[in-house]
Motif scaffolding. Structure first.
Motif, short mmCIF file in Angstrom:
data_model
loop_
_atom_site.label_atom_id
_atom_site.label_comp_id
_atom_site.label_asym_id
_atom_site.label_seq_id
_atom_site.Cartn_x
_atom_site.Cartn_y
_atom_site.Cartn_z
N GLY A 171 0.77 -1.23 0.00
CA GLY A 171 0.00 0.00 0.00
C GLY A 171 0.80 1.28 0.00
N SER A 172 2.11 1.19 -0.15
CA SER A 172 2.93 2.41 -0.17
C SER A 172 2.84 3.09 -1.53
CB SER A 172 4.40 2.06 0.12
OG SER A 172 4.54 1.46 1.38
N VAL A 173 3.05 4.40 -1.53
CA VAL A 173 3.23 5.12 -2.78
C VAL A 173 4.67 4.91 -3.21
CG1 VAL A 173 3.38 7.40 -3.84
CG2 VAL A 173 1.46 6.84 -2.34
N VAL A 174 4.88 4.47 -4.43
CA VAL A 174 6.22 4.16 -4.91
C VAL A 174 6.57 5.15 -6.03
CG1 VAL A 174 7.72 2.45 -5.96
CG2 VAL A 174 6.01 1.74 -4.29
N ALA A 175 7.67 5.86 -5.85
CA ALA A 175 8.16 6.82 -6.84
C ALA A 175 9.46 6.29 -7.42
CB ALA A 175 8.38 8.18 -6.19
N TRP A 176 9.60 6.36 -8.74
CA TRP A 176 10.78 5.80 -9.42
C TRP A 176 11.46 6.87 -10.24
CZ3 TRP A 176 12.68 0.70 -9.54
CH2 TRP A 176 13.70 0.48 -10.47
N VAL A 177 12.80 6.93 -10.13
CA VAL A 177 13.59 7.86 -10.93
C VAL A 177 14.78 7.10 -11.49
CG1 VAL A 177 15.03 9.92 -10.92
CG2 VAL A 177 12.92 9.89 -9.58
N SER A 178 14.91 7.13 -12.82
CA SER A 178 16.10 6.57 -13.48
C SER A 178 17.04 7.74 -13.77
CB SER A 178 15.72 5.87 -14.78
OG SER A 178 14.91 4.74 -14.51
N PRO A 197 11.91 13.28 5.70
CA PRO A 197 10.83 13.21 6.69
C PRO A 197 10.56 11.75 7.04
CG PRO A 197 9.94 13.62 4.51
CD PRO A 197 11.43 13.68 4.37
N SER A 198 9.80 11.55 8.08
CA SER A 198 9.57 10.19 8.58
C SER A 198 8.70 9.35 7.65
CB SER A 198 8.90 10.25 9.96
OG SER A 198 7.66 10.93 9.88
N ASN A 199 7.98 9.98 6.72
CA ASN A 199 7.12 9.22 5.81
C ASN A 199 7.81 8.88 4.50
OD1 ASN A 199 7.08 11.97 5.12
ND2 ASN A 199 5.14 11.76 4.01
N LEU A 224 1.75 11.14 2.81
CA LEU A 224 1.83 9.91 2.03
C LEU A 224 3.00 9.06 2.52
CD1 LEU A 224 1.43 11.36 -1.59
CD2 LEU A 224 -0.30 10.06 -0.31
N ASP A 225 2.80 7.76 2.55
CA ASP A 225 3.88 6.83 2.88
C ASP A 225 4.59 6.51 1.57
OD1 ASP A 225 5.56 4.97 3.94
OD2 ASP A 225 4.06 3.39 4.15
N VAL A 226 5.75 7.14 1.32
CA VAL A 226 6.41 7.10 0.02
C VAL A 226 7.72 6.33 0.11
CG1 VAL A 226 7.45 8.50 -1.82
CG2 VAL A 226 5.37 9.30 -0.66
N VAL A 227 7.93 5.49 -0.91
CA VAL A 227 9.22 4.83 -1.09
C VAL A 227 9.79 5.32 -2.42
CG1 VAL A 227 10.46 2.64 -1.25
CG2 VAL A 227 8.40 2.80 0.17
#
Length: 890
Positions: A71-78, A161-163, A133-136
């Motif tokens: 359920g985490s928000v996942v952000a990807w950067v190449s 931040p902690s999230n 948001l809980d972001v990875v």
């Protein structure tokens, strides 16, 4: 392309940079590298650093799916070389906007030119903290970033931040200047050693791709060929899959000069400059590479920089962590050595001479000796060999290297070098050529004025030869004069004496005394060494005989890992340790683990192992085959064990093979076959009477075989009597596991006779539970296992957990359907609508399925169109799959 604006407000090329890669079709999720693994779970920052070809991007893609599933928000950067700080900040903002499905996130950074320097990173961090948001965040290929952008990433990691959690993947030489985060435990680094495939993971990968077309031995050969290197394994599997016969393709790949192997190496070396290939060709004859050593050998003043660049860019090296030493992967090394062999002879000799000089200066005497011999510097080579081989054999167990020298040394040189004769005796004694060792020892013992210490050392060598010859009586006779206060001062020889004495005590039925003797040995002075590991082998074997399989595994597993790292997986001693460990984990009902330990090692056990290790290896594999329902395979293995006994003149192995065949046929109640096999055992005992100690072990095997033959004939009274005789021998030898088996069989036989035997059964079941032996009853006889379950349940007692008599088949999988993954980017209702839309249902059909109105479905679809930046329903589904919000179904 950068001038093209996307409906999100971002340049079109940025969208490609925040689009995650596709997870490889055949990728397996390795439990030790899963995102929720204990060492990784609570780390705010993960750094994945390794050379090219180690699967960094694939691992990040796997972790991305795991975080999406939670359920985490996942952000990807190449990352890219053109990503200056401002552009990197835009990528970060767009990655969160796409991953969270929030079209307004980062509008300050995306809708106008972002602030210069670190201010943009600060704004991004602040907005992320406010979003709750809980972001990875995944940043792949971070080594491509320019220096200012690297500093921005380090700033981001120090002000998270902690999230937010961040995963950064980069090449091995990448410097991010976050050593303080690593020191304090905020960050955790994963390197090449963790990314390389372990054998069990390679077996699973090969099984997933080829099924039963490739057996464990062939898969293990593939693993050894690639050494678990992910890219090498991927390329090898691709080549194998292209052929019609997978096993034949692996054989061709492993063979020197095979066309498929050349094809693979061509792929690995294709992008190198000719100067680099020439450099690698000239240093390929070195087993290990060091910048200074390569400079000496090649004569290239820039060798250090060239080697560092190749280690970074060319996927042909195994990099030592925190070390300047490198090693080529076997596939590339073999091809480059073939090219080295085509160089002019004078050049090859010159390169070998330089290598000998450099290695000797670095203290690597044994390697220097080999290169001096290749350079034609024979006197120097023999002097270096005499200096190094004794320590390499006793301290590191490099018997193979010593035997190679024996084959190359002229007889005259060996005659005038007594120390090399002693080395030859040590190495030959620890092999199937133990009789040859005696001839060298006779020459040494014939010398006048021999010191007591050297006589004692010769006795230790002879005792080792007696162990390999399966002659415990001769071993005891050789050790008796030196049992107390041996005239030895070398701690290594004292450790050998302790090992020999412990093994003798074990064969005399005193496993606890054997362990005590090891505790009194000088191992603390030696530290981890080959001879200390031999002590672990004796102690592990004592635990196994007693039935203490937990203790055996806890001791032997780390020892095996160390030995494999020191001498290689297919070294004889490593195979022997694996045989004992496999027997222990089999008893703990882990057949896949046991089979993996023995994969591609049986031929080593046949030729180079002690008799007990040979027996354990074959017996374990035969029992695995029985559990898999492959009785024919088990019989083949036992027949091979008999053949090994003939070839190596080890009659006890032949008796053990026949006894296990009796056990196997008794499971099917075949009395005539069992009777014929018992007659063959009696004939062997007459032909090979042996000494008292040998005869006691052989007689125990005969008693067990006779008891199983009586069970096969269902002569229960006779079976109970023979089981009692065998059990008495097992208890005298303190064979705890065997005692439990025989006690339970005896209780079963007495029950068949109409006698009460429940107390005896309770005792056997209780001991099996105490020692953790869930397989003992089924291994003894499948009908016994069923009776134990039934009898104890009838008495209201818990039945022991154990395997079923027949192998279980996996149920057929149900057809897969598209399934949404939990994510904060979509609401639960939107995920449900997405799943139904992926099944090509109309809005009306979706409304009926969800029991809501069609207008409500239109509203949810409108939100999906906006969040997923799609213009059609088909694009909605495709974008969801691309972003990992929807798992593809069948």
């Amino acid at each position: 392309m950068s001038s093209i604006r996307h409906p999100t407000g971002a340049p079109g090329d940025l969208l490609l940079k925040v689009t995650p890669p596709r997870v490889p079709r055949h990728q397996i999720a390795r439990p030790r590298l899963q995102a929720d693994q204990e060492a990784l779970r609570d780390r705010p920052v993960l750094l994945v650093q390794a050379p090219a070809g180690y699967g960094k991007t694939s691992l990040l893609a796997q972790w991305r799916r795991e975080h999406l599933a939670r359920g985490s928000v996942v952000a990807w950067v190449s990352a890219h070389a053109q990503d200056e700080v401002e552009r990197l900040v835009q990528c970060l903002a767009l990655a969160v906007r796409v991953g969270a499905g929030r079209p307004t996130f980062g509008h300050i950074l995306l809708d106008a030119a972002p602030p210069a320097g670190l201010e943009g990173v600060t704004i991004w961090l602040a907005e992320l903290a406010q979003s709750a948001l809980d972001v990875v965040l995944f940043i792949d290929e971070a080594d491509r970033l320019p220096p200012a952008a690297r500093e921005a990433v380090a700033y981001l990691l120090r002000n998270m931040p902690s999230n937010l959690r961040v995963v950064v993947a980069a090449r091995a030489d990448f410097q991010l200047d976050v050593d303080d985060l690593l020191a304090y435990g905020t960050a955790f680094m994963i390197g090449p050693a963790q990314l390389a495939f372990r054998l069990d993971e390679t077996l699973e990968l090969v099984r997933a791709r080829f099924g039963e077309r490739v057996d464990r031995d062939a898969a293990a050969r593939l693993h050894e060929l690639t050494e678990g290197w992910p890219l090498g394994l991927q390329l090898a599997l691709s080549v194998v899959a292209a052929g019609s016969d997978a096993r034949r393709e692996i054989d061709a790949l492993a063979s020197h000069g095979g066309a498929l192997r050349d094809q693979l190496v061509g792929l690995l070396l294709a992008n190198l400059d000719q100067a680099d290939v020439d450099f690698l060709t000239r240093v390929a004859m070195l087993d290990h590479l060091h910048p200074e050593l390569c400079r000496r050998v090649s004569g290239d003043a820039q060798a250090s920089d060239r080697l560092a660049r190749l280690a970074r860019d060319a996927p042909v090296f195994a990099v030592g962590e925190a070390s300047e030493w490198l090693r080529m992967h076997p596939m590339a090394r073999e091809e480059l050595r073939k090219r080295f062999a085509t160089l002019p002879e004078t050049e090859r000799r010159t390169l070998h001479a330089r290598a000998a000089e450099g290695l000797a200066a670095m203290g690597l005497i044994d390697s220097a000796a080999r290169h001096a011999l290749e350079a034609g510097q024979h006197d120097l080579a023999y002097d270096l060999a005499e200096r190094s081989l004794y320590d390499s054999v006793l301290d590191r167990g490099q018997h193979g290297a010593a035997l190679e020298w024996l084959a190359r040394l002229p007889a005259a040189e060996l005659d005038r070098r007594p120390r090399l004769q002693l080395v030859a005796a040590w190495s030959l004694a620890a092999s199937e050529r133990h009789e040859e060792a005696g001839r060298y020892l006779d020459r040494i013992l014939a010398q006048p004025d021999l010191s007591p210490a050297l006589r004692c050392e010769c006795a230790l060598v002879q005792a080792g030869a007696a162990i390999w010859a399966d002659d415990p009586d001769r071993m005891a006779a050789l050790l008796d004069p030196w049992e107390r206060d041996p005239p030895l001062r070398d701690p290594m020889l004292l450790q050998v004496h302790a090992n020999r004495t412990a093994f003798r005590m074990l064969l005399d039925g005193e496993p606890a005394l054997a362990r005590l003797r090891q505790q009194q040995s000088p191992r603390l002075e030696l530290g981890p060494s080959y001879r200390v590991h031999w002590g672990d082998y004796a102690v592990g074997l004592s635990y196994l005989w007693e039935g203490q399989v937990h203790l055996a595994e806890n001791l032997l597993r780390p020892t095996l890992a160390r030995v494999e790292g020191e001498v290689g997986r297919r070294a004889p001693f490593a195979a022997m340790l694996a045989a004992v460990l496999a027997a222990a984990v089999w008893e703990r009902n882990r057949p896949d683990d046991a089979a993996a330990l023995l994969a591609n090692r049986l031929d080593v056990l046949e030729r180079r192992a002690m008799p007990e290790a040979i027996l354990l290896g074959f017996r374990t594999l035969a029992r695995i085959a029985i559990a898999e329902g492959a009785e024919h395979r088990a019989l083949e293995l036992l027949a091979t064990l008999d053949a090994v006994g003939v070839a190596r003149r080890l009659p006890r192995l032949r008796i053990a093979s026949l006894a296990d065949q009796v056990r196997l046929h008794a499971r099917r109640f075949r009395p005539e076959t069992c009777r014929e096999l018992c007659e063959r055992i009696d004939a062997l005992l007459v032909e090979h009477p042996g000494g008292p100690r040998w005869a006691a072990g052989a007689q125990l095997l005969r008693d067990i075989a006779l008891a199983h033959a009586a069970i096969a004939a269902q002569e229960w009274r006779l079976a109970a009597e023979r089981l009692a005789v065998a059990d008495e021998r097992a208890r005298r030898a303190k064979l705890g596991r065997l005692h439990i088996e025989l006690l339970s069989l005896r209780a079963w036989a007495l029950d068949r006779c109409g006698e009460k035997s429940l107390p005896m059964l309770r005792e056997a079941a209780g001991l099996a539970a105490t020692y953790g032996l869930p397989r003992v009853f089924d291994d003894a006889h499948p009908a016994l296992a069923a009776w134990v379950q039934q009898a104890l349940r009838a008495e209201g007692e818990p039945a022991p957990a154990g395997p079923l008599a027949a192998p279980m088949r996996a149920p057929e999988a149900a057809p897969l359907r598209a399934r949404s993954t939990p994510s904060m980017a979509l609401t639960p209702k939107e995920r449900e609508v997405l799943e139904l839309a992926a099944r090509n249902l109309s809005n009306k059909e979706i409304g009926l399925a969800m029991q809501v109105g069609e207008e409500t479905i239109k509203w949810h679809m409108k939100n999906l169109f906006a969040k997923l930046d799609a213009g059609t329903r088909k694009q909605v589904v495709q974008r969801a799959r691309l972003l990992g919000l929807l798992e593809a179904g069948g």
